[in-house]
Design a protein around this motif. Sequence first.
Motif, PDB file in Angstrom:
ATOM      1  N   GLU A  92     -41.170  13.199  12.564  1.00 28.16           N
ATOM      2  CA  GLU A  92     -40.403  12.060  13.071  1.00 28.16           C
ATOM      3  C   GLU A  92     -39.038  12.523  13.579  1.00 28.16           C
ATOM      4  OE1 GLU A  92     -41.652   8.925  13.284  1.00 28.16           O
ATOM      5  OE2 GLU A  92     -43.523   9.720  12.485  1.00 28.16           O
ATOM      6  N   ASP A  93     -38.588  11.932  14.684  1.00 33.47           N
ATOM      7  CA  ASP A  93     -37.302  12.302  15.274  1.00 33.47           C
ATOM      8  C   ASP A  93     -36.110  11.978  14.385  1.00 33.47           C
ATOM      9  OD1 ASP A  93     -38.490  13.328  17.541  1.00 33.47           O
ATOM     10  OD2 ASP A  93     -38.323  11.454  18.671  1.00 33.47           O
ATOM     11  N   ASP A  94     -36.221  10.942  13.549  1.00 32.83           N
ATOM     12  CA  ASP A  94     -35.091  10.540  12.717  1.00 32.83           C
ATOM     13  C   ASP A  94     -35.189  11.071  11.288  1.00 32.83           C
ATOM     14  OD1 ASP A  94     -37.206   8.959  11.934  1.00 32.83           O
ATOM     15  OD2 ASP A  94     -36.026   7.113  11.790  1.00 32.83           O
ATOM     16  N   GLU A  95     -35.981  12.120  11.082  1.00 36.74           N
ATOM     17  CA  GLU A  95     -36.094  12.757   9.775  1.00 36.74           C
ATOM     18  C   GLU A  95     -35.543  14.170   9.875  1.00 36.74           C
ATOM     19  OE1 GLU A  95     -40.111  12.626   8.410  1.00 36.74           O
ATOM     20  OE2 GLU A  95     -40.088  10.462   8.144  1.00 36.74           O
ATOM     21  N   TYR A  96     -34.959  14.632   8.766  1.00 31.18           N
ATOM     22  CA  TYR A  96     -34.326  15.955   8.746  1.00 31.18           C
ATOM     23  C   TYR A  96     -34.599  16.630   7.419  1.00 31.18           C
ATOM     24  CZ  TYR A  96     -31.822  13.580  12.443  1.00 31.18           C
ATOM     25  OH  TYR A  96     -31.526  12.868  13.563  1.00 31.18           O
ATOM     26  N   TYR A  97     -34.676  17.938   7.452  1.00 32.69           N
ATOM     27  CA  TYR A  97     -34.698  18.717   6.229  1.00 32.69           C
ATOM     28  C   TYR A  97     -33.252  18.928   5.800  1.00 32.69           C
ATOM     29  CZ  TYR A  97     -39.592  19.792   7.241  1.00 32.69           C
ATOM     30  OH  TYR A  97     -40.929  19.698   7.494  1.00 32.69           O
ATOM     31  N   ASP A  98     -33.043  19.040   4.504  1.00 28.77           N
ATOM     32  CA  ASP A  98     -31.685  19.219   3.986  1.00 28.77           C
ATOM     33  C   ASP A  98     -30.966  20.379   4.662  1.00 28.77           C
ATOM     34  OD1 ASP A  98     -32.449  17.188   2.298  1.00 28.77           O
ATOM     35  OD2 ASP A  98     -32.150  18.325   0.446  1.00 28.77           O
ATOM     36  N   HIS A  99     -31.674  21.499   4.860  1.00 28.52           N
ATOM     37  CA  HIS A  99     -31.010  22.686   5.424  1.00 28.52           C
ATOM     38  C   HIS A  99     -30.517  22.447   6.854  1.00 28.52           C
ATOM     39  CE1 HIS A  99     -35.108  23.414   7.007  1.00 28.52           C
ATOM     40  NE2 HIS A  99     -34.481  24.046   7.987  1.00 28.52           N
ATOM     41  N   GLN A 100     -31.087  21.467   7.550  1.00 26.72           N
ATOM     42  CA  GLN A 100     -30.609  21.149   8.895  1.00 26.72           C
ATOM     43  C   GLN A 100     -29.280  20.410   8.844  1.00 26.72           C
ATOM     44  OE1 GLN A 100     -34.491  19.109   9.835  1.00 26.72           O
ATOM     45  NE2 GLN A 100     -34.003  19.965  11.852  1.00 26.72           N
ATOM     46  N   LEU A 101     -29.034  19.684   7.765  1.00 25.30           N
ATOM     47  CA  LEU A 101     -27.848  18.848   7.650  1.00 25.30           C
ATOM     48  C   LEU A 101     -26.661  19.568   7.017  1.00 25.30           C
ATOM     49  CD1 LEU A 101     -29.630  15.588   6.435  1.00 25.30           C
ATOM     50  CD2 LEU A 101     -28.951  16.192   8.769  1.00 25.30           C
ATOM     51  N   ILE A 102     -26.951  20.455   6.083  1.00 24.08           N
ATOM     52  CA  ILE A 102     -25.878  21.168   5.383  1.00 24.08           C
ATOM     53  C   ILE A 102     -25.063  21.967   6.393  1.00 24.08           C
ATOM     54  CG2 ILE A 102     -25.315  22.866   3.595  1.00 24.08           C
ATOM     55  CD1 ILE A 102     -26.671  20.276   2.534  1.00 24.08           C
ATOM     56  N   GLY A 103     -23.743  21.793   6.330  1.00 26.80           N
ATOM     57  CA  GLY A 103     -22.846  22.519   7.226  1.00 26.80           C
ATOM     58  C   GLY A 103     -22.437  21.751   8.469  1.00 26.80           C
ATOM     59  N   LEU A 104     -23.042  20.579   8.710  1.00 26.51           N
ATOM     60  CA  LEU A 104     -22.648  19.799   9.880  1.00 26.51           C
ATOM     61  C   LEU A 104     -21.215  19.284   9.719  1.00 26.51           C
ATOM     62  CD1 LEU A 104     -25.766  17.509  10.603  1.00 26.51           C
ATOM     63  CD2 LEU A 104     -25.185  19.715  11.631  1.00 26.51           C
ATOM     64  N   ASP A 105     -20.487  19.204  10.830  1.00 23.89           N
ATOM     65  CA  ASP A 105     -19.190  18.538  10.835  1.00 23.89           C
ATOM     66  C   ASP A 105     -19.445  17.044  10.741  1.00 23.89           C
ATOM     67  OD1 ASP A 105     -17.666  20.854  11.127  1.00 23.89           O
ATOM     68  OD2 ASP A 105     -17.739  20.770  13.317  1.00 23.89           O
ATOM     69  N   VAL A 106     -18.709  16.359   9.898  1.00 21.61           N
ATOM     70  CA  VAL A 106     -18.835  14.912   9.766  1.00 21.61           C
ATOM     71  C   VAL A 106     -17.630  14.293  10.460  1.00 21.61           C
ATOM     72  CG1 VAL A 106     -18.986  12.967   8.170  1.00 21.61           C
ATOM     73  CG2 VAL A 106     -20.094  15.145   7.612  1.00 21.61           C
ATOM     74  N   VAL A 107     -17.904  13.421  11.441  1.00 16.14           N
ATOM     75  CA  VAL A 107     -16.850  12.795  12.228  1.00 16.14           C
ATOM     76  C   VAL A 107     -17.046  11.284  12.263  1.00 16.14           C
ATOM     77  CG1 VAL A 107     -16.513  14.844  13.681  1.00 16.14           C
ATOM     78  CG2 VAL A 107     -18.094  13.062  14.416  1.00 16.14           C
ATOM     79  N   GLY A 115     -14.828  15.797   7.537  1.00 13.04           N
ATOM     80  CA  GLY A 115     -15.086  16.936   6.666  1.00 13.04           C
ATOM     81  C   GLY A 115     -16.398  17.605   7.019  1.00 13.04           C
ATOM     82  N   GLU A 116     -16.952  18.296   6.032  1.00 12.99           N
ATOM     83  CA  GLU A 116     -18.205  19.031   6.218  1.00 12.99           C
ATOM     84  C   GLU A 116     -19.262  18.467   5.290  1.00 12.99           C
ATOM     85  OE1 GLU A 116     -20.061  23.486   5.440  1.00 12.99           O
ATOM     86  OE2 GLU A 116     -17.895  23.250   5.555  1.00 12.99           O
ATOM     87  N   LEU A 117     -20.484  18.313   5.805  1.00 12.40           N
ATOM     88  CA  LEU A 117     -21.604  17.852   4.994  1.00 12.40           C
ATOM     89  C   LEU A 117     -22.041  19.037   4.134  1.00 12.40           C
ATOM     90  CD1 LEU A 117     -24.427  15.597   6.308  1.00 12.40           C
ATOM     91  CD2 LEU A 117     -24.753  17.194   4.448  1.00 12.40           C
ATOM     92  N   THR A 118     -21.893  18.906   2.813  1.00 13.23           N
ATOM     93  CA  THR A 118     -22.151  20.044   1.925  1.00 13.23           C
ATOM     94  C   THR A 118     -23.379  19.893   1.048  1.00 13.23           C
ATOM     95  OG1 THR A 118     -20.573  19.106   0.342  1.00 13.23           O
ATOM     96  CG2 THR A 118     -19.750  20.805   1.856  1.00 13.23           C
ATOM     97  N   GLU A 119     -23.916  18.656   0.939  1.00 10.03           N
ATOM     98  CA  GLU A 119     -25.086  18.468   0.083  1.00 10.03           C
ATOM     99  C   GLU A 119     -25.776  17.158   0.438  1.00 10.03           C
ATOM    100  OE1 GLU A 119     -26.204  18.301  -4.703  1.00 10.03           O
ATOM    101  OE2 GLU A 119     -24.120  18.116  -4.082  1.00 10.03           O
ATOM    102  N   VAL A 120     -27.088  17.125   0.238  1.00  7.00           N
ATOM    103  CA  VAL A 120     -27.849  15.883   0.350  1.00  7.00           C
ATOM    104  C   VAL A 120     -28.350  15.575  -1.058  1.00  7.00           C
ATOM    105  CG1 VAL A 120     -29.798  14.703   1.417  1.00  7.00           C
ATOM    106  CG2 VAL A 120     -28.543  16.446   2.707  1.00  7.00           C
TER     107      VAL A 120
END
Length: 182
Positions: A92-107, A115-120
Amino acid sequence: MQLVVGRIGRAHGIRGDVFVEVRTDEPELRLGPGAVLLTDPAGVGPLTVESGRVHSGRLLVRFAGIKDRTAAEALRNTMLISEVDPDERPEEDDEYYDHQLIGLDVVLLDGTLVGELTEVVHLPYQDLLTVTRPDGKEVLVPFVEQLVPTIDLAEQRCVINPPPGLIDEVEAELDGGPEGDR
């Protein structure tokens, strides 16, 4: 890359079946018959799924070589880990694995860095994103479309639309409550 896909719960019956607390959106892929899973603690595994079925709304699994209740009960609280290709993406396009999200800039919607997304954090009814602010403080943001309208993996950013007070306590709207202001 390794992903936690479940946690072994209590034994069921006398033939080695165990309930598994599912921690993946793809249990049929990650916990299906023939799946070989690493474990934490490592000395327990690897475990190979022999069979699985839903029983009373929960996943009931039998692992190869686990033939009785005593052996099954010894697996209790063991984490199940699947080896996954880091380039693999959910269907699905709106699903993500945790490792894809960790480290993203949050704006914010206007592009202001939060800040930075550090954990799900995976909870039974809702996931939370842990955002570490530049000052080191952590903020938990419910991972729902209303508050997190955009995940842009190409730009490595997560856009959030938080209500007042979620990110900055100074902005919190105070409710006078049933007694009103005194």
